[in-house]
Motif scaffolding. Structure first.
Motif, mmCIF file in Angstrom:
data_model
loop_
_atom_site.group_PDB
_atom_site.id
_atom_site.type_symbol
_atom_site.label_atom_id
_atom_site.label_comp_id
_atom_site.label_asym_id
_atom_site.label_seq_id
_atom_site.Cartn_x
_atom_site.Cartn_y
_atom_site.Cartn_z
ATOM 1 N N PHE A 16 0.839 -1.201 0.000
ATOM 2 C CA PHE A 16 0.000 0.000 0.000
ATOM 3 C C PHE A 16 0.877 1.256 0.000
ATOM 4 C CE2 PHE A 16 -3.107 -2.935 1.991
ATOM 5 C CZ PHE A 16 -4.116 -2.792 1.054
ATOM 6 N N GLN A 17 2.138 1.118 0.379
ATOM 7 C CA GLN A 17 3.072 2.239 0.426
ATOM 8 C C GLN A 17 4.221 1.981 -0.527
ATOM 9 O OE1 GLN A 17 4.303 2.733 4.495
ATOM 10 N NE2 GLN A 17 2.355 3.623 5.097
ATOM 11 N N ILE A 18 4.935 3.055 -0.861
ATOM 12 C CA ILE A 18 6.048 2.940 -1.810
ATOM 13 C C ILE A 18 7.201 2.103 -1.241
ATOM 14 C CG2 ILE A 18 7.219 5.090 -1.172
ATOM 15 C CD1 ILE A 18 7.430 5.450 -4.369
ATOM 16 N N ILE A 19 7.309 2.079 0.087
ATOM 17 C CA ILE A 19 8.230 1.170 0.788
ATOM 18 C C ILE A 19 7.371 0.374 1.765
ATOM 19 C CG2 ILE A 19 10.256 0.932 2.267
ATOM 20 C CD1 ILE A 19 11.133 3.721 1.295
ATOM 21 N N CYS A 20 7.324 -0.923 1.601
ATOM 22 C CA CYS A 20 6.427 -1.758 2.407
ATOM 23 C C CYS A 20 6.824 -1.745 3.885
ATOM 24 C CB CYS A 20 6.383 -3.183 1.866
ATOM 25 S SG CYS A 20 7.880 -4.153 2.160
ATOM 26 N N LYS A 21 5.883 -2.123 4.721
ATOM 27 C CA LYS A 21 6.110 -2.147 6.175
ATOM 28 C C LYS A 21 7.253 -3.094 6.544
ATOM 29 C CE LYS A 21 3.169 0.678 8.066
ATOM 30 N NZ LYS A 21 3.647 1.827 8.818
ATOM 31 N N ASP A 22 7.357 -4.236 5.874
ATOM 32 C CA ASP A 22 8.443 -5.171 6.181
ATOM 33 C C ASP A 22 9.805 -4.530 5.937
ATOM 34 O OD1 ASP A 22 6.787 -7.208 7.006
ATOM 35 O OD2 ASP A 22 6.826 -8.276 5.087
ATOM 36 N N CYS A 23 9.953 -3.840 4.807
ATOM 37 C CA CYS A 23 11.230 -3.179 4.510
ATOM 38 C C CYS A 23 11.491 -2.036 5.494
ATOM 39 C CB CYS A 23 11.257 -2.672 3.077
ATOM 40 S SG CYS A 23 11.398 -4.022 1.871
ATOM 41 N N GLN A 24 10.446 -1.301 5.843
ATOM 42 C CA GLN A 24 10.607 -0.223 6.820
ATOM 43 C C GLN A 24 11.089 -0.781 8.162
ATOM 44 O OE1 GLN A 24 7.336 2.616 7.217
ATOM 45 N NE2 GLN A 24 6.699 2.147 5.124
ATOM 46 N N ASN A 25 10.494 -1.891 8.586
ATOM 47 C CA ASN A 25 10.820 -2.458 9.898
ATOM 48 C C ASN A 25 12.109 -3.263 9.923
ATOM 49 O OD1 ASN A 25 8.483 -1.359 11.000
ATOM 50 N ND2 ASN A 25 7.270 -3.165 10.485
ATOM 51 N N ASN A 26 12.526 -3.791 8.778
ATOM 52 C CA ASN A 26 13.699 -4.672 8.755
ATOM 53 C C ASN A 26 14.940 -4.058 8.108
ATOM 54 O OD1 ASN A 26 12.202 -6.785 9.971
ATOM 55 N ND2 ASN A 26 11.351 -7.327 7.985
ATOM 56 N N LEU A 28 15.229 -0.481 7.241
ATOM 57 C CA LEU A 28 15.412 0.957 7.455
ATOM 58 C C LEU A 28 15.423 1.327 8.934
ATOM 59 C CD1 LEU A 28 13.194 2.303 4.545
ATOM 60 C CD2 LEU A 28 15.685 2.081 4.622
ATOM 61 N N ILE A 29 16.056 0.502 9.726
ATOM 62 C CA ILE A 29 16.184 0.786 11.153
ATOM 63 C C ILE A 29 17.306 1.803 11.320
ATOM 64 C CG2 ILE A 29 16.696 -0.171 13.426
ATOM 65 C CD1 ILE A 29 15.767 -2.913 12.166
ATOM 66 N N SER A 50 25.601 4.319 2.091
ATOM 67 C CA SER A 50 25.484 3.027 1.403
ATOM 68 C C SER A 50 24.141 2.349 1.695
ATOM 69 C CB SER A 50 26.639 2.103 1.787
ATOM 70 O OG SER A 50 26.630 1.845 3.181
ATOM 71 N N GLU A 51 23.542 2.619 2.849
ATOM 72 C CA GLU A 51 22.243 2.043 3.184
ATOM 73 C C GLU A 51 21.096 2.701 2.414
ATOM 74 O OE1 GLU A 51 22.153 0.858 7.786
ATOM 75 O OE2 GLU A 51 22.835 2.934 7.460
ATOM 76 N N LEU A 74 10.667 7.617 10.051
ATOM 77 C CA LEU A 74 11.443 6.598 10.746
ATOM 78 C C LEU A 74 12.626 7.175 11.527
ATOM 79 C CD1 LEU A 74 11.550 3.900 7.923
ATOM 80 C CD2 LEU A 74 10.184 3.835 10.027
ATOM 81 N N SER A 75 13.078 8.369 11.183
ATOM 82 C CA SER A 75 14.294 8.921 11.798
ATOM 83 C C SER A 75 14.055 10.277 12.451
ATOM 84 C CB SER A 75 15.400 9.012 10.746
ATOM 85 O OG SER A 75 14.966 9.784 9.630
ATOM 86 N N PHE A 76 13.796 11.310 11.658
ATOM 87 C CA PHE A 76 13.643 12.664 12.184
ATOM 88 C C PHE A 76 12.492 12.754 13.186
ATOM 89 C CE2 PHE A 76 16.728 13.603 9.152
ATOM 90 C CZ PHE A 76 17.041 14.952 9.091
ATOM 91 N N ALA A 77 11.357 12.141 12.877
ATOM 92 C CA ALA A 77 10.201 12.204 13.783
ATOM 93 C C ALA A 77 10.492 11.501 15.103
ATOM 94 C CB ALA A 77 8.971 11.608 13.113
ATOM 95 N N LYS A 78 11.161 10.361 15.057
ATOM 96 C CA LYS A 78 11.504 9.644 16.293
ATOM 97 C C LYS A 78 12.502 10.453 17.126
ATOM 98 C CE LYS A 78 10.358 5.036 14.758
ATOM 99 N NZ LYS A 78 10.823 3.690 14.426
#
Length: 195
Positions: A16-26, A28-29, A50-51, A74-78
């Motif tokens: 549903f998103q341009i980057i799926c939840k699995d990729c976000q959680n696994n 893009l930490i 590189s990431e 995932l980063s600035f907001a946290k």
């Protein structure tokens, strides 16, 4: 009801998103990195280049705003949720010109909005719009951005950008803000090219 699916740009699965939840959680930490770019002045970043290299280059394409909103969430907001300070701090995006229908640095600053941080847009603009991508420090020093600072003085600030390579852009932006008697606490970037 109509559902729209797309392919995740990272794993190519339906999402549903341009980057799926699995990729976000696994994939893009974020991890917090600190680099001193001037005596006593630090940049903090959340990823190594590189990431994120392919994702950061999305700023040149129409879908980049979706990518940058996810990365910033995932980063600035946290970071903003945990940040505390004695005074209100202004988040200043570096050169938030709108290109490709959005400003990637404005998106980053927007995600810093919190109890202690207020984004301020259209404040720090480069009068020289030379492209720095892939250029070395010598080229950057010979072609300064010549930032103009407007609408802000006597404030505590944080600089926001997507990437730090040599640090030349951040140092030049810092000087432009300091000329208006602003204090720059640090800079925040998504990625660091030296990691």
């Amino acid at each position: 009801m109509i559902l729209f699916y797309m392919l995740c740009i990272t794993c190519k699965n339906l999402s549903f998103q341009i980057i799926c939840k699995d990729c976000q959680n696994n994939l893009l930490i974020p991890s917090f990195h600190k680099r001193e770019i001037e005596d006593g002045f630090f940049n903090y970043s959340f990823y190594s280049l590189s990431e994120l290299e392919d994702l950061i280059s999305s700023k040149y394409y129409f879908h980049g705003d979706k990518v940058f909103n996810i990365l910033a969430k995932l980063s600035f907001a946290k970071f903003a949720q945990k940040f505390t300070f004695t005074n209100q701090v202004i988040a200043v995006p570096i050169d938030d010109h709108v290109r490709h229908d959005f400003s990637h640095t404005a998106i980053l600053a927007k995600h810093l909005e919190s109890k202690f941080i207020t984004p301020r847009y259209n404040t720090l603009k480069a009068s020289n719009i030379v492209k720095y991508a892939g250029k070395d420090l010598e080229f950057r020093q010979k072609n300064p951005r010549r930032f103009k600072c407007t609408n802000i003085s006597n404030q505590m600030t944080i600089l926001c950008d997507d990437l730090i390579t040599t640090g030349a852009t951040i140092k030049e932006a810092k000087k432009a803000l300091e000329k208006k008697n602003n204090q720059i606490l640090f800079s925040l970037t998504l990625a660091d090219a030296k990691l």
